[in-house]
Design an enzyme around this catalytic site. Sequence first.
Site, mmCIF file in Angstrom:
data_model
loop_
_atom_site.group_PDB
_atom_site.id
_atom_site.type_symbol
_atom_site.label_atom_id
_atom_site.label_comp_id
_atom_site.label_asym_id
_atom_site.label_seq_id
_atom_site.Cartn_x
_atom_site.Cartn_y
_atom_site.Cartn_z
ATOM 1 N N SER A 13 0.833 -1.210 0.000
ATOM 2 C CA SER A 13 0.000 0.000 0.000
ATOM 3 C C SER A 13 0.872 1.267 0.000
ATOM 4 C CB SER A 13 -0.979 -0.006 1.174
ATOM 5 O OG SER A 13 -0.309 0.103 2.396
ATOM 6 N N ASN A 14 2.039 1.198 0.595
ATOM 7 C CA ASN A 14 2.953 2.358 0.489
ATOM 8 C C ASN A 14 3.492 2.514 -0.921
ATOM 9 O OD1 ASN A 14 3.503 3.836 3.155
ATOM 10 N ND2 ASN A 14 3.502 1.680 3.774
ATOM 11 N N ARG A 65 22.225 -15.293 3.510
ATOM 12 C CA ARG A 65 21.735 -13.910 3.424
ATOM 13 C C ARG A 65 22.557 -13.124 2.405
ATOM 14 N NH1 ARG A 65 18.533 -11.126 6.591
ATOM 15 N NH2 ARG A 65 18.615 -12.631 8.274
ATOM 16 N N MET A 90 10.539 -6.923 4.454
ATOM 17 C CA MET A 90 10.709 -7.471 5.791
ATOM 18 C C MET A 90 11.937 -8.377 5.920
ATOM 19 S SD MET A 90 8.330 -5.802 7.171
ATOM 20 C CE MET A 90 8.010 -6.477 8.805
ATOM 21 N N ILE A 92 16.128 -8.333 6.839
ATOM 22 C CA ILE A 92 17.285 -7.566 7.322
ATOM 23 C C ILE A 92 18.366 -7.643 6.253
ATOM 24 C CG2 ILE A 92 19.133 -7.531 9.031
ATOM 25 C CD1 ILE A 92 17.037 -8.439 11.089
ATOM 26 N N LEU A 93 18.945 -6.488 5.945
ATOM 27 C CA LEU A 93 19.939 -6.429 4.865
ATOM 28 C C LEU A 93 21.354 -6.425 5.442
ATOM 29 C CD1 LEU A 93 17.902 -3.827 2.860
ATOM 30 C CD2 LEU A 93 18.435 -6.153 2.079
ATOM 31 N N HIS A 109 9.219 3.004 8.767
ATOM 32 C CA HIS A 109 9.087 2.133 9.937
ATOM 33 C C HIS A 109 7.876 2.587 10.748
ATOM 34 C CE1 HIS A 109 10.377 -0.651 13.039
ATOM 35 N NE2 HIS A 109 10.121 0.299 13.923
ATOM 36 N N GLU A 143 22.796 0.062 11.070
ATOM 37 C CA GLU A 143 22.068 -0.179 12.307
ATOM 38 C C GLU A 143 20.573 -0.327 12.005
ATOM 39 O OE1 GLU A 143 20.900 2.048 16.448
ATOM 40 O OE2 GLU A 143 22.363 3.003 15.139
ATOM 41 N N ASP A 145 16.898 -0.023 11.687
ATOM 42 C CA ASP A 145 15.960 1.054 12.032
ATOM 43 C C ASP A 145 16.663 2.205 12.751
ATOM 44 O OD1 ASP A 145 13.869 -0.470 10.927
ATOM 45 O OD2 ASP A 145 13.504 -1.491 12.825
#
Length: 210
Positions: A13-14, A65, A90, A92-93, A109, A143, A145
């Site tokens: 939706s974003n 990853r 969703m 983590i990079l 966020h 880091e 968020d």
Amino acid sequence: LKRIVVLISGSGSNLQAIMDAIESGRIHGQIVQVISNKTDAYGLVRAANAGIPTTCIDHKTFASREAFDDEVRRCIDINQADLIILAGFMRILSARFVQHFSGRMLNIHPSLLPKYKGLHTHQRALAANDLEHGCTVHYVTEELDGGPLLIQAVVPILQNDDENSLQSRVHTREHAAYPLAVEWICAGRVRFDKDGIHLDEELLPDSGFR
Ligand code: GAR
């Protein structure tokens, strides 16, 4: 026009709000690719309906990853992206990935960062009896968020709120905050360097955001 790649995992939706702001001429940019790590993400349908190229890169098919991140990076780079937008992505990079796109990658966020990094933000705001909650658009750094904040939208927490009602109130504001942040960036009104974010001074006071 800035070349934008959007990364999603879900409803999108974003993504839709940003596509609409481009369509209406508010954002001087072009979404050149939408990438999802989930095959069934509804955002892929939204993008396809708008004629935007989509790719699914399923993280479950990669050994690590880093291998997944390398493939996403390759896909972003062949599209020569100026701006990478995480919109409900969703995963983590890895540090290497984030560094490669330093100063070019945004996230939204669902909390008033630095409060409530990570998951279950609405539940945690309710459990803490907070009076207000909201969302934050920020640049992505290593880091989680934790990168420099660009814009925040604040909503009240009401007496009878549950997780769903609060989430939907925040979501509505996300759909205004994210396109606005992208509009400013595409208009060259935001700079991000080692000393932080430099916003054109007159932007925030009139925007309804903080
Ligand atoms: C949004 O609420 C966004 O803030 C959140 O996922 C939702 C995606 O909705 N993102 C995160 O929690 C990132 N950690 P959408 O797919 O409808 O845009």
